[in-house]
Design a protein around this motif. Sequence first.
Motif, PDB file in Angstrom:
ATOM      1  N   LEU A   1      41.710  37.122  45.033  1.00 28.24           N
ATOM      2  CA  LEU A   1      41.862  35.980  44.139  1.00 28.24           C
ATOM      3  C   LEU A   1      43.152  36.135  43.344  1.00 28.24           C
ATOM      4  CD1 LEU A   1      40.749  33.404  42.785  1.00 28.24           C
ATOM      5  CD2 LEU A   1      39.561  34.900  41.166  1.00 28.24           C
TER       6      LEU A   1
ATOM      7  N   SER B   1      37.555  33.455  38.505  1.00 29.04           N
ATOM      8  CA  SER B   1      38.961  33.200  38.193  1.00 29.04           C
ATOM      9  C   SER B   1      39.153  32.854  36.721  1.00 29.04           C
ATOM     10  CB  SER B   1      39.493  32.069  39.074  1.00 29.04           C
ATOM     11  OG  SER B   1      40.821  31.747  38.723  1.00 29.04           O
TER      12      SER B   1
ATOM     13  N   ILE C   1      45.242  35.270  40.407  1.00 31.16           N
ATOM     14  CA  ILE C   1      45.052  34.696  39.078  1.00 31.16           C
ATOM     15  C   ILE C   1      46.345  33.996  38.661  1.00 31.16           C
ATOM     16  CG2 ILE C   1      44.482  35.212  36.675  1.00 31.16           C
ATOM     17  CD1 ILE C   1      43.043  37.694  37.685  1.00 31.16           C
TER      18      ILE C   1
END
Length: 275
Positions: free
Chosen positions: A64, A107, A66
């Motif tokens: 993920l 997130s 960011i």
Amino acid sequence: MIWATIAAALLLAGAATGVRVLREYERAVVFRLGRLLPLRGPGLVVLVPLADRMVRVDLRTIALTIPPQEAITRDNVPVRVNTVAYFKVVDPVRSVNEVENHAVATSQLAQTSLRSVLGRHDLDALLAERDRLGESLQKVLDEQTEPWGVKVDLVEIKDVEIPEAMQRAIARQAEAERERRAKVINAEGEVQAAQNLRDAARTLSADPAAIQLRYLQTLLELGGEGRSTVIYPVPVDLPASSPGTHGVLPAALAAAAAHVAHGCTCPRERQGAGT
């Protein structure tokens, strides 16, 4: 006969729509009329048409990215940090029941936690100890995502951007530090040179003849190029007052005087003059 054929076709179509195949890394969270059923998969999963509803859950690790976050460090320096988090689902049932979208929730949580962690550290720690800050952020995220059935394995700080004015200030600080080290090294060299000179003086003072020979050797070195006249004062009574130098010092003085009087008597220059 026609109605029987139509009914058979509808049954086959419903049975086909109720069959799912899950891969090894997938699990199925099934709800029957809104009620949760036991976890299914991998492999073949049969659903009751119009009664069952299935949610696929991927168990693989997700990288993920960011979004870049702007924060202020503890020493009031604005920074912009790029971070990536690696997480995976360890409990598919909770990842569906406890949170609407576990990826989006993770997130958003990572963004707020990142600003909070950065605000507790100085700029020097942020630049030099990225691994430690990543571990701190990973622990914070892991504790908060555990009720969702999500496990955060790793958080990496990829890049830290600081204002251009602060970059120039850091460069000046580094230059001043290098100059300080150079001055300290130079001072230590002076101390060592002074100690060596002191030891040499003690060695030469043990025998006056050694001092006189050192004087003569220096005279020969200064007049070796033959480009200038060197006046080197030597007391007349110096050889007579030094015991054990009656044969050595007169010969050395004579050689030095001849060297100075003729200007250039070194072998190299004689050879050059002959050619």
